[in-house]
Design an enzyme around this catalytic site. Sequence first.
Site, PDB file in Angstrom:
ATOM      1  N   LYS A   1      38.216  40.425  32.388  1.00  0.00           N
ATOM      2  CA  LYS A   1      39.616  40.351  31.979  1.00  0.00           C
ATOM      3  C   LYS A   1      39.776  39.291  30.900  1.00  0.00           C
ATOM      4  O   LYS A   1      38.944  38.382  30.744  1.00  0.00           O
ATOM      5  CB  LYS A   1      40.523  39.990  33.153  1.00  0.00           C
TER       6      LYS A   1
ATOM      7  N   PRO B   1      29.288  37.070  31.207  1.00  0.00           N
ATOM      8  CA  PRO B   1      28.814  35.688  31.334  1.00  0.00           C
ATOM      9  C   PRO B   1      29.645  34.907  32.343  1.00  0.00           C
ATOM     10  O   PRO B   1      30.845  35.146  32.498  1.00  0.00           O
ATOM     11  CB  PRO B   1      28.969  35.118  29.919  1.00  0.00           C
TER      12      PRO B   1
ATOM     13  N   ASP C   1      42.513  35.043  41.396  1.00  0.00           N
ATOM     14  CA  ASP C   1      42.559  36.170  40.470  1.00  0.00           C
ATOM     15  C   ASP C   1      41.851  37.411  40.991  1.00  0.00           C
ATOM     16  O   ASP C   1      41.872  38.456  40.341  1.00  0.00           O
ATOM     17  CB  ASP C   1      42.011  35.784  39.094  1.00  0.00           C
TER      18      ASP C   1
END
Length: 268
Positions: free
Chosen positions: A8, A88, A130
Amino acid sequence: MNIQANAKLNIGLNIISRRPDGYHNIESLFIPIGLSDQIEIIPSMGNETTLRIFGREIEGAVTDNLVMRAARMLDTPPVDIVLHKKIPTGAGLGGGSSDAAATMKLLNDMFELGMDNETMCRKLATLGADCPFFVAGTAQFAEGIGERLTPITLGNIFDNCYVALVKPPVHVSTKEAYSCVTPRPADIPILFAMTHPIGEWRNMIRNDFEKSVFATHPEIGELKQTMYDCGALYAQMSGSGSAVFGIFDREPQLPMFGNDHFVWVNRL
């Protein structure tokens, strides 16, 4: 069975206030992008759930990985999980949270557990603020500590746009990022700013982490300027960093970065 776990971006990140519990209230628009990990799950021939990780290295014990923690929350037979890691870590892209949500969604389907999205969101929220965003995986406006989500229709805002994403070999811990910010209400609400052309966002949408992170890691701030030098309509550090993205109205021509930088360019 397998599933994609998308990264995101945060469009804006306003740190509004500090809460009595020590967390912070924020405002941010979360949008999914095409960069993704892949998770494969098969029934195990053994007596316990296992996880193997290929691709990018992940720090910490496998047993502490969010994938394993999500799997342990469910009452299922043992499974073997393979995580092909491309997103990453330590980049502000939500890769670990996305992996956790994808794991729960896939196990829910495999074993017909019957959990609806609300139930999965409630469970995942205990792993990270999140995590619930990745259950639906559509654009959502985040409030509270990031767990209060409102679906947002983006319309044609990003039609024909490209996103360039660069992560330098720098790690910014969330704790470090929060320790140096001063909470304050947003000058311009993010959703109001987004009614304006993307080229105007530069002076309207902010990431409150940037000031302190750029001071301690100037190379991240330099990356943001590089995006603008290459013609970005808007550029920003995503989340608490250290990845920086730029939104372009054509496919960007970025400078050559070293092998220690992660670079990804695609349509939004």
